[in-house]
Design a protein around this motif. Structure first.
Motif, PDB file in Angstrom:
ATOM      1  N   LEU A  41      17.219  52.826  33.372  1.00 31.65           N
ATOM      2  CA  LEU A  41      16.361  53.872  33.940  1.00 31.65           C
ATOM      3  C   LEU A  41      15.118  54.102  33.092  1.00 31.65           C
ATOM      4  CD1 LEU A  41      18.990  56.523  35.114  1.00 31.65           C
ATOM      5  CD2 LEU A  41      17.735  54.858  36.506  1.00 31.65           C
ATOM      6  N   LEU A  42      15.299  54.132  31.783  1.00 29.29           N
ATOM      7  CA  LEU A  42      14.167  54.413  30.909  1.00 29.29           C
ATOM      8  C   LEU A  42      13.107  53.327  31.029  1.00 29.29           C
ATOM      9  CD1 LEU A  42      13.238  56.555  28.930  1.00 29.29           C
ATOM     10  CD2 LEU A  42      14.284  55.234  27.089  1.00 29.29           C
ATOM     11  N   GLY A  43      13.540  52.084  31.122  1.00 31.72           N
ATOM     12  CA  GLY A  43      12.588  50.993  31.267  1.00 31.72           C
ATOM     13  C   GLY A  43      11.753  51.105  32.531  1.00 31.72           C
ATOM     14  N   HIS A  44      12.386  51.515  33.626  1.00 33.17           N
ATOM     15  CA  HIS A  44      11.656  51.674  34.882  1.00 33.17           C
ATOM     16  C   HIS A  44      10.753  52.906  34.867  1.00 33.17           C
ATOM     17  CE1 HIS A  44      14.847  48.906  36.311  1.00 33.17           C
ATOM     18  NE2 HIS A  44      13.944  48.548  37.207  1.00 33.17           N
ATOM     19  N   LEU A  45      11.252  53.988  34.297  1.00 29.02           N
ATOM     20  CA  LEU A  45      10.500  55.245  34.352  1.00 29.02           C
ATOM     21  C   LEU A  45       9.251  55.218  33.476  1.00 29.02           C
ATOM     22  CD1 LEU A  45      13.520  57.707  34.351  1.00 29.02           C
ATOM     23  CD2 LEU A  45      11.916  57.335  36.239  1.00 29.02           C
ATOM     24  N   THR A  46       9.311  54.529  32.342  1.00 24.74           N
ATOM     25  CA  THR A  46       8.145  54.487  31.460  1.00 24.74           C
ATOM     26  C   THR A  46       6.984  53.715  32.067  1.00 24.74           C
ATOM     27  OG1 THR A  46       9.146  52.599  30.306  1.00 24.74           O
ATOM     28  CG2 THR A  46       9.416  54.775  29.292  1.00 24.74           C
ATOM     29  N   ALA A  47       7.239  52.965  33.130  1.00 24.23           N
ATOM     30  CA  ALA A  47       6.147  52.241  33.792  1.00 24.23           C
ATOM     31  C   ALA A  47       5.211  53.193  34.523  1.00 24.23           C
ATOM     32  CB  ALA A  47       6.716  51.215  34.768  1.00 24.23           C
ATOM     33  N   ARG A  48       5.708  54.403  34.876  1.00 19.33           N
ATOM     34  CA  ARG A  48       4.891  55.324  35.667  1.00 19.33           C
ATOM     35  C   ARG A  48       4.806  56.736  35.071  1.00 19.33           C
ATOM     36  NH1 ARG A  48       6.528  54.122  41.987  1.00 19.33           N
ATOM     37  NH2 ARG A  48       6.710  51.846  41.804  1.00 19.33           N
ATOM     38  N   TYR A  49       5.622  57.007  34.068  1.00 17.26           N
ATOM     39  CA  TYR A  49       5.669  58.359  33.510  1.00 17.26           C
ATOM     40  C   TYR A  49       5.663  58.302  31.987  1.00 17.26           C
ATOM     41  CZ  TYR A  49       6.606  59.938  38.193  1.00 17.26           C
ATOM     42  OH  TYR A  49       6.470  60.200  39.529  1.00 17.26           O
ATOM     43  N   THR A  50       5.156  59.365  31.393  1.00 16.47           N
ATOM     44  CA  THR A  50       5.265  59.540  29.950  1.00 16.47           C
ATOM     45  C   THR A  50       6.633  60.156  29.675  1.00 16.47           C
ATOM     46  OG1 THR A  50       2.884  59.868  29.721  1.00 16.47           O
ATOM     47  CG2 THR A  50       4.292  60.662  27.920  1.00 16.47           C
ATOM     48  N   CYS A  51       7.555  59.338  29.229  1.00 13.00           N
ATOM     49  CA  CYS A  51       8.946  59.766  29.052  1.00 13.00           C
ATOM     50  C   CYS A  51       9.152  60.299  27.638  1.00 13.00           C
ATOM     51  CB  CYS A  51       9.891  58.607  29.316  1.00 13.00           C
ATOM     52  SG  CYS A  51       9.869  58.048  31.041  1.00 13.00           S
ATOM     53  N   ILE A  52       9.654  61.513  27.561  1.00  8.69           N
ATOM     54  CA  ILE A  52       9.916  62.168  26.279  1.00  8.69           C
ATOM     55  C   ILE A  52      11.424  62.280  26.123  1.00  8.69           C
ATOM     56  CG2 ILE A  52       9.509  64.228  24.891  1.00  8.69           C
ATOM     57  CD1 ILE A  52       7.234  64.694  27.260  1.00  8.69           C
ATOM     58  N   THR A  53      11.972  61.537  25.184  1.00 12.96           N
ATOM     59  CA  THR A  53      13.401  61.596  24.899  1.00 12.96           C
ATOM     60  C   THR A  53      13.594  62.158  23.494  1.00 12.96           C
ATOM     61  OG1 THR A  53      13.358  59.295  24.111  1.00 12.96           O
ATOM     62  CG2 THR A  53      13.947  59.663  26.418  1.00 12.96           C
TER      63      THR A  53
END
Length: 286
Positions: A48-60
């Motif tokens: 999921l993280l790999g896909h989401l970082t393509a379109r969003y700034t993911c903060i974990t």
């Protein structure tokens, strides 16, 4: 990896990708570090993280008392965890973000959203932890820890934690502060000198505060029913992530979009696509 201090507690975090901000509350229960998005079960399989970082700034980030974040011996509740997430948004200068939770992260997401709806664009609630067997398992785990403390005291807990690598889930004797005991010698020394009776009161209260119902813990249902935010609810189907828990959130949240897909159909092809579609076009108000 960067760190900041939130409410006196060191917090390790990571920012990756580009696009609108997405604050992600990790799966993994008492071991909910940022790494579990890449290493644990369904989340590793789906990437999921790999896909989401393509379109969003993911903060974990490492939830307090996990990974390389710090902690404090106190009666921890869902608001304690939500405060950490809000503090991270403040630190990064983000006024409003999408929120995503996996497992116990769903309880923190809804708690933060109820307390500060103005900071939330939408919620993704993936495989929410909950159900009667989940509650029973958490109470039993904390009970086994307290039984060890009652027999041996706090110093042996610190010694056991620092001498091994088991998580609290794997060995309840080491307790919910195990990662901080391993990382912080000063914390471990203070913990070992603590009053075992007072500690037992703290942990007993924490158990009741965190795991007080046979569905998804967190906000009261009436608070969820008044929450005017779009939410994607994705069900789990095991003893810790009962399908009934996801259905409860569907029932309570007025703008819930329930993805009625068994876990076997939540694949690397279908799940990231479903989440991205929701984030791009959340359901409108009725």
């Amino acid at each position: 990896m960067p760190t900041t201090t939130i409410d006196g507690i060191l917090t390790r975090y990571e920012v990756a990708g580009a696009g609108p901000p997405l604050l992600m509350f990790s799966p993994g229960g008492f071991n909910a570090s940022l790494d579990t998005w890449r290493s644990q079960g369904v989340y590793r399989r789906l990437d999921l993280l790999g896909h989401l970082t393509a379109r969003y700034t993911c903060i974990t980030f490492d939830k307090r008392e996990t990974g390389q974040s710090g902690g404090r011996v106190e009666r921890i509740g869902w608001r304690s965890y939500a405060l950490q997430g809000k503090g991270l948004l403040d630190h990064l200068g983000i006024e409003r973000a999408h929120l995503m939770g996996g497992c116990v992260g769903c309880s923190i997401v809804t708690t933060l959203a109820v307390a500060h709806p103005e900071r939330v664009s939408s919620m993704v609630l993936y495989s929410p932890a909950g159900g009667p067997r989940y509650r029973m398992a958490q109470h039993a785990r904390l009970g086994r820890h307290l039984a060890f403390v009652a027999e041996h005291g706090l110093a042996p807990v610190a010694e056991l934690a620092r001498g091994g690598d088991s998580t609290f889930t794997q060995d309840p004797r080491v307790g919910p502060w195990v990662t901080v005991l391993r990382r912080d010698p000063d914390f471990a020394a203070a913990y070992a000198r603590g009053d075992a009776e007072r500690y037992a009161v703290v942990v007993t209260g924490m158990s009741r505060l965190l795991f007080d119902r046979d569905t998804v813990p967190g906000p009261e249902p009436e608070d969820l029913m008044l929450l005017d935010l779009p939410a994607l609810v994705v069900p789990g189907e095991d003893s810790s992530h009962a399908t009934s828990a996801a259905r409860y959130l569907q029932e309570c949240l007025p703008r819930a979009d329930y993805w009625d897909a068994p876990v076997a159909e939540q694949t690397a092809e279908t799940a990231p696509k479903r989440i991205l579609e929701f984030l791009a076009s959340p359901p409108p108000r009725d």
